[in-house]
Design a protein around this motif. Structure first.
Motif, PDB file in Angstrom:
ATOM      1  N   VAL A 193      41.116  43.105  35.282  1.00 17.08           N
ATOM      2  CA  VAL A 193      41.735  42.071  36.113  1.00 17.08           C
ATOM      3  C   VAL A 193      41.027  42.011  37.468  1.00 17.08           C
ATOM      4  O   VAL A 193      40.709  40.931  37.976  1.00 17.08           O
ATOM      5  CB  VAL A 193      43.243  42.338  36.291  1.00 17.08           C
ATOM      6  CG1 VAL A 193      43.842  41.400  37.342  1.00 17.08           C
ATOM      7  CG2 VAL A 193      43.970  42.172  34.968  1.00 17.08           C
ATOM      8  N   TYR A 194      40.782  43.179  38.052  1.00 19.06           N
ATOM      9  CA  TYR A 194      40.097  43.236  39.347  1.00 19.06           C
ATOM     10  C   TYR A 194      38.718  42.569  39.260  1.00 19.06           C
ATOM     11  O   TYR A 194      38.352  41.752  40.116  1.00 19.06           O
ATOM     12  CB  TYR A 194      39.954  44.687  39.787  1.00 19.06           C
ATOM     13  CG  TYR A 194      39.126  44.859  41.044  1.00 19.06           C
ATOM     14  CD1 TYR A 194      39.671  44.604  42.295  1.00 19.06           C
ATOM     15  CD2 TYR A 194      37.795  45.273  40.956  1.00 19.06           C
ATOM     16  CE1 TYR A 194      38.905  44.758  43.435  1.00 19.06           C
ATOM     17  CE2 TYR A 194      37.025  45.427  42.101  1.00 19.06           C
ATOM     18  CZ  TYR A 194      37.590  45.164  43.339  1.00 19.06           C
ATOM     19  OH  TYR A 194      36.823  45.306  44.462  1.00 19.06           O
ATOM     20  N   GLU A 195      37.971  42.919  38.239  1.00 11.80           N
ATOM     21  CA  GLU A 195      36.627  42.354  38.092  1.00 11.80           C
ATOM     22  C   GLU A 195      36.674  40.836  37.942  1.00 11.80           C
ATOM     23  O   GLU A 195      35.837  40.126  38.510  1.00 11.80           O
ATOM     24  CB  GLU A 195      35.926  42.994  36.895  1.00 11.80           C
ATOM     25  CG  GLU A 195      35.548  44.451  37.117  1.00 11.80           C
ATOM     26  CD  GLU A 195      34.981  45.122  35.882  1.00 11.80           C
ATOM     27  OE1 GLU A 195      34.305  46.149  36.038  1.00 11.80           O
ATOM     28  OE2 GLU A 195      35.230  44.620  34.759  1.00 11.80           O
ATOM     29  N   LYS A 196      37.653  40.336  37.207  1.00  8.41           N
ATOM     30  CA  LYS A 196      37.740  38.881  37.033  1.00  8.41           C
ATOM     31  C   LYS A 196      38.122  38.208  38.341  1.00  8.41           C
ATOM     32  O   LYS A 196      37.556  37.173  38.708  1.00  8.41           O
ATOM     33  CB  LYS A 196      38.749  38.541  35.935  1.00  8.41           C
ATOM     34  CG  LYS A 196      38.817  37.034  35.660  1.00  8.41           C
ATOM     35  CD  LYS A 196      39.457  36.720  34.333  1.00  8.41           C
ATOM     36  CE  LYS A 196      39.346  35.214  34.032  1.00  8.41           C
ATOM     37  NZ  LYS A 196      39.938  34.883  32.721  1.00  8.41           N
ATOM     38  N   LEU A 197      39.079  38.781  39.061  1.00  5.47           N
ATOM     39  CA  LEU A 197      39.498  38.214  40.341  1.00  5.47           C
ATOM     40  C   LEU A 197      38.331  38.158  41.315  1.00  5.47           C
ATOM     41  O   LEU A 197      38.076  37.118  41.941  1.00  5.47           O
ATOM     42  CB  LEU A 197      40.633  39.048  40.931  1.00  5.47           C
ATOM     43  CG  LEU A 197      41.993  38.957  40.235  1.00  5.47           C
ATOM     44  CD1 LEU A 197      42.892  40.099  40.678  1.00  5.47           C
ATOM     45  CD2 LEU A 197      42.664  37.614  40.509  1.00  5.47           C
ATOM     46  N   VAL A 198      37.620  39.259  41.457  1.00  7.30           N
ATOM     47  CA  VAL A 198      36.499  39.321  42.393  1.00  7.30           C
ATOM     48  C   VAL A 198      35.409  38.337  41.980  1.00  7.30           C
ATOM     49  O   VAL A 198      34.805  37.659  42.819  1.00  7.30           O
ATOM     50  CB  VAL A 198      35.954  40.755  42.481  1.00  7.30           C
ATOM     51  CG1 VAL A 198      34.652  40.792  43.271  1.00  7.30           C
ATOM     52  CG2 VAL A 198      36.984  41.670  43.138  1.00  7.30           C
ATOM     53  N   GLY A 199      35.174  38.229  40.676  1.00  7.67           N
ATOM     54  CA  GLY A 199      34.171  37.291  40.184  1.00  7.67           C
ATOM     55  C   GLY A 199      34.514  35.846  40.513  1.00  7.67           C
ATOM     56  O   GLY A 199      33.616  35.012  40.680  1.00  7.67           O
TER      57      GLY A 199
END
Length: 285
Positions: A204-210
């Motif tokens: 989830v973090y990686e998608k948000l940051v992306g």
């Protein structure tokens, strides 16, 4: 702190849905912010009283905490659980003046299944009303009906049925509902969580940051699922979440000014690199 129990926030087919309001000491809400708390329990067990410790800590830090109930799957099929949580957010926004909060400062927070519902509600509401931030605690972010889920996935057969289609699973998985207009998200997970692997929050973090969405990820060493309920952990973890909300929502200008005034790197790469080059050229003097 004061607690107002059994406040009816919605009625469905004669069924009253209730919340408990945890108010800060005094007659106002210093942060002007409400935190709507959604309990866990795999969508099949649990109640709003599970959030009492977290709610009390938020109230002590100047937030209005709203611990809500929702219909469990034994009472109502999906997406009733999501509908109830979105109804709680709408009730909070509609009653903002009476509650002493800013309608643009409503935060959704939940642990485990409650974290799943908090993320899903933020996606479902799409700003109507506005969810200012989400606090996702060891949440199920990608659902499956596989009895042996892959790392980071969670078996949701009890929620969606063992024959749920891939489309239905994606539609009920926060990981696949996050878009660039999502509110800021704080993610908390235990490193030794065997119920929902911390990879669930990492993805989830990686998608948000992306997508350019402000996000923080805290993976706590040695911690298990639901560790925030341990007496020594509740206060420190709520303090971290309160700091996140204060920086991004309650007093962003103050924090930005402090960074500008006290952090050299706020001047940007060109200025810092020029200073370093000047130091090197002068022999470090």
């Amino acid at each position: 702190m004061s607690i107002e129990h059994d406040v009816v926030y919605h009625t469905v087919n004669g069924r009253e849905l209730k919340a408990d309001l945890y108010r800060p000491e005094g007659s106002t809400v210093p942060t002007g912010t409400a935190v709507v708390l959604v309990h866990g329990g795999g969508w099949i067990v649990g109640d709003r009283h599970m959030m009492e410790g977290i709610a009390s800590q938020f109230a002590a830090k100047g937030f209005l905490a709203v611990a809500v109930e929702y219909r469990l799957v034994r009472e109502a099929h999906w997406p009733a659980q999501l509908d109830d949580v979105t109804a709680a957010v709408r009730w909070t926004a509609d009653n903002a003046a009476h509650l002493g909060i800013d309608a643009n400062r409503i935060v959704l927070a939940g642990g485990s299944a409650g974290g799943h519902l908090a993320l899903m509600a933020a996606a479902a509401l799409r700003g109507k009303p506005r969810v200012a931030a989400v606090l996702s605690l060891f949440a199920a972010s990608e659902l499956t009906v596989d009895p042996m889920p892959a790392k980071g996935q969670f078996n949701a057969a009890l929620l969606l049925g063992s024959d749920a289609s891939e489309a239905a699973l994606r539609a009920a998985s926060p990981l696949h509902q996050i878009t660039a207009d999502f509110p800021p998200v704080y993610l908390l997970h235990g490193a030794k969580d065997w119920m929902i692997d911390p990879v669930a929050s990492l993805r989830v973090y990686e998608k948000l940051v992306g997508l350019g969405v402000p996000a923080e990820l805290h993976i706590v060493a040695g911690a298990l699922h639901e560790f925030i309920g341990e007496p020594g952990m509740t206060g420190p973890m709520v303090a971290e979440m309160a700091l996140f909300l204060n920086r991004l929502l309650v007093e962003p200008d103050r924090w930005a000014a402090e960074t500008e005034a006290s952090n050299l790197f706020a001047k940007g790469p060109d200025v810092v690199q020029a200073m370093m080059a000047q130091l090197l050229a002068g022999g470090g003097h």
